[in-house]
Design a protein around this motif. Sequence first.
Motif, PDB file in Angstrom:
ATOM      1  N   GLU A   3      35.375  54.460  46.582  1.00  6.43           N
ATOM      2  CA  GLU A   3      35.523  53.826  45.000  1.00  6.43           C
ATOM      3  C   GLU A   3      36.970  53.688  44.395  1.00  6.43           C
ATOM      4  O   GLU A   3      36.901  52.523  43.727  1.00  6.43           O
ATOM      5  CB  GLU A   3      34.778  54.847  44.164  1.00  6.43           C
ATOM      6  CG  GLU A   3      33.174  55.009  44.361  1.00  6.43           C
ATOM      7  CD  GLU A   3      32.686  55.938  43.699  1.00  6.43           C
ATOM      8  OE1 GLU A   3      31.180  56.221  43.804  1.00  6.43           O
ATOM      9  OE2 GLU A   3      33.322  57.061  43.275  1.00  6.43           O
ATOM     10  N   GLN A   4      37.692  54.332  45.009  1.00  8.54           N
ATOM     11  CA  GLN A   4      39.193  54.207  44.215  1.00  8.54           C
ATOM     12  C   GLN A   4      39.954  53.047  45.116  1.00  8.54           C
ATOM     13  O   GLN A   4      40.450  52.433  44.479  1.00  8.54           O
ATOM     14  CB  GLN A   4      39.915  55.544  45.082  1.00  8.54           C
ATOM     15  CG  GLN A   4      39.864  56.865  44.097  1.00  8.54           C
ATOM     16  CD  GLN A   4      40.518  58.087  44.587  1.00  8.54           C
ATOM     17  OE1 GLN A   4      41.464  57.920  45.544  1.00  8.54           O
ATOM     18  NE2 GLN A   4      40.178  59.119  44.074  1.00  8.54           N
ATOM     19  N   GLU A   5      39.264  52.816  46.453  1.00  6.57           N
ATOM     20  CA  GLU A   5      39.934  51.767  47.073  1.00  6.57           C
ATOM     21  C   GLU A   5      39.414  50.426  46.283  1.00  6.57           C
ATOM     22  O   GLU A   5      40.054  49.189  46.192  1.00  6.57           O
ATOM     23  CB  GLU A   5      39.554  51.543  48.424  1.00  6.57           C
ATOM     24  CG  GLU A   5      39.926  50.492  49.246  1.00  6.57           C
ATOM     25  CD  GLU A   5      39.522  50.761  50.811  1.00  6.57           C
ATOM     26  OE1 GLU A   5      40.260  50.119  51.571  1.00  6.57           O
ATOM     27  OE2 GLU A   5      38.685  51.270  51.144  1.00  6.57           O
ATOM     28  N   VAL A   6      38.183  50.238  45.978  1.00  7.22           N
ATOM     29  CA  VAL A   6      37.430  49.273  45.448  1.00  7.22           C
ATOM     30  C   VAL A   6      38.160  49.013  43.891  1.00  7.22           C
ATOM     31  O   VAL A   6      38.590  47.888  43.667  1.00  7.22           O
ATOM     32  CB  VAL A   6      35.923  49.555  45.106  1.00  7.22           C
ATOM     33  CG1 VAL A   6      35.319  48.288  44.485  1.00  7.22           C
ATOM     34  CG2 VAL A   6      35.224  49.664  46.674  1.00  7.22           C
ATOM     35  N   VAL A   7      38.226  49.920  43.405  1.00  2.00           N
ATOM     36  CA  VAL A   7      38.887  50.066  41.932  1.00  2.00           C
ATOM     37  C   VAL A   7      40.333  49.325  41.899  1.00  2.00           C
ATOM     38  O   VAL A   7      40.579  48.595  41.114  1.00  2.00           O
ATOM     39  CB  VAL A   7      38.775  51.173  41.191  1.00  2.00           C
ATOM     40  CG1 VAL A   7      39.581  51.295  39.975  1.00  2.00           C
ATOM     41  CG2 VAL A   7      37.445  51.588  40.714  1.00  2.00           C
ATOM     42  N   ARG A   8      40.960  49.907  42.911  1.00  2.16           N
ATOM     43  CA  ARG A   8      42.542  49.503  43.281  1.00  2.16           C
ATOM     44  C   ARG A   8      42.542  47.915  43.579  1.00  2.16           C
ATOM     45  O   ARG A   8      43.343  47.315  42.920  1.00  2.16           O
ATOM     46  CB  ARG A   8      43.140  50.231  44.514  1.00  2.16           C
ATOM     47  CG  ARG A   8      44.627  49.767  44.438  1.00  2.16           C
ATOM     48  CD  ARG A   8      45.057  50.627  45.817  1.00  2.16           C
ATOM     49  NE  ARG A   8      44.176  50.632  47.037  1.00  2.16           N
ATOM     50  CZ  ARG A   8      44.336  49.433  47.787  1.00  2.16           C
ATOM     51  NH1 ARG A   8      45.008  48.458  47.768  1.00  2.16           N
ATOM     52  NH2 ARG A   8      43.438  49.538  48.888  1.00  2.16           N
ATOM     53  N   LEU A   9      41.575  47.562  44.312  1.00  2.60           N
ATOM     54  CA  LEU A   9      41.439  46.003  44.720  1.00  2.60           C
ATOM     55  C   LEU A   9      40.860  45.235  43.312  1.00  2.60           C
ATOM     56  O   LEU A   9      41.481  44.138  43.449  1.00  2.60           O
ATOM     57  CB  LEU A   9      40.523  45.609  45.777  1.00  2.60           C
ATOM     58  CG  LEU A   9      41.047  46.261  47.194  1.00  2.60           C
ATOM     59  CD1 LEU A   9      39.912  46.448  48.157  1.00  2.60           C
ATOM     60  CD2 LEU A   9      42.079  45.777  47.443  1.00  2.60           C
ATOM     61  N   LEU A  10      40.107  45.788  42.458  1.00  2.00           N
ATOM     62  CA  LEU A  10      39.844  45.078  41.437  1.00  2.00           C
ATOM     63  C   LEU A  10      40.905  44.908  40.365  1.00  2.00           C
ATOM     64  O   LEU A  10      41.124  44.014  39.715  1.00  2.00           O
ATOM     65  CB  LEU A  10      38.691  46.021  40.745  1.00  2.00           C
ATOM     66  CG  LEU A  10      37.226  45.708  41.006  1.00  2.00           C
ATOM     67  CD1 LEU A  10      36.362  46.564  40.184  1.00  2.00           C
ATOM     68  CD2 LEU A  10      36.729  44.408  40.924  1.00  2.00           C
ATOM     69  N   ALA A  11      41.839  46.072  40.243  1.00  2.12           N
ATOM     70  CA  ALA A  11      43.097  46.132  39.414  1.00  2.12           C
ATOM     71  C   ALA A  11      44.072  45.148  39.960  1.00  2.12           C
ATOM     72  O   ALA A  11      44.657  44.680  39.172  1.00  2.12           O
ATOM     73  CB  ALA A  11      43.504  47.432  39.620  1.00  2.12           C
ATOM     74  N   GLN A  12      43.973  44.975  41.189  1.00  2.00           N
ATOM     75  CA  GLN A  12      44.778  43.762  41.789  1.00  2.00           C
ATOM     76  C   GLN A  12      44.383  42.343  41.641  1.00  2.00           C
ATOM     77  O   GLN A  12      44.810  41.156  41.819  1.00  2.00           O
ATOM     78  CB  GLN A  12      44.845  43.990  43.264  1.00  2.00           C
ATOM     79  CG  GLN A  12      45.824  44.891  43.677  1.00  2.00           C
ATOM     80  CD  GLN A  12      45.705  45.256  45.226  1.00  2.00           C
ATOM     81  OE1 GLN A  12      45.281  44.525  45.888  1.00  2.00           O
ATOM     82  NE2 GLN A  12      46.442  46.499  45.611  1.00  2.00           N
TER      83      GLN A  12
END
Length: 66
Positions: free
Chosen positions: A8-17
């Motif tokens: 989930e953290q990885e997906v959220v980080r990519l969304l934030a990018q």
Amino acid sequence: MSRLTRREQEVVRLLAQGRKQTDIARQLCVSPRTIEAHVRNARAKTNSTSAFELAVRAAIESQLKE
């Protein structure tokens, strides 16, 4: 964001990018529905009302850690 799973953290980080969910799914070799589930779970855990709000919170938190 610490309550989120690693994925989930990885997906959220990519969304934030600024990545789109379909692009994230392709990059992580999972279905778009899986990404939708990760976003939905992350939103629930952070009380975010949208994926955009979730991404903004992640971006702000990462800036505070620097």
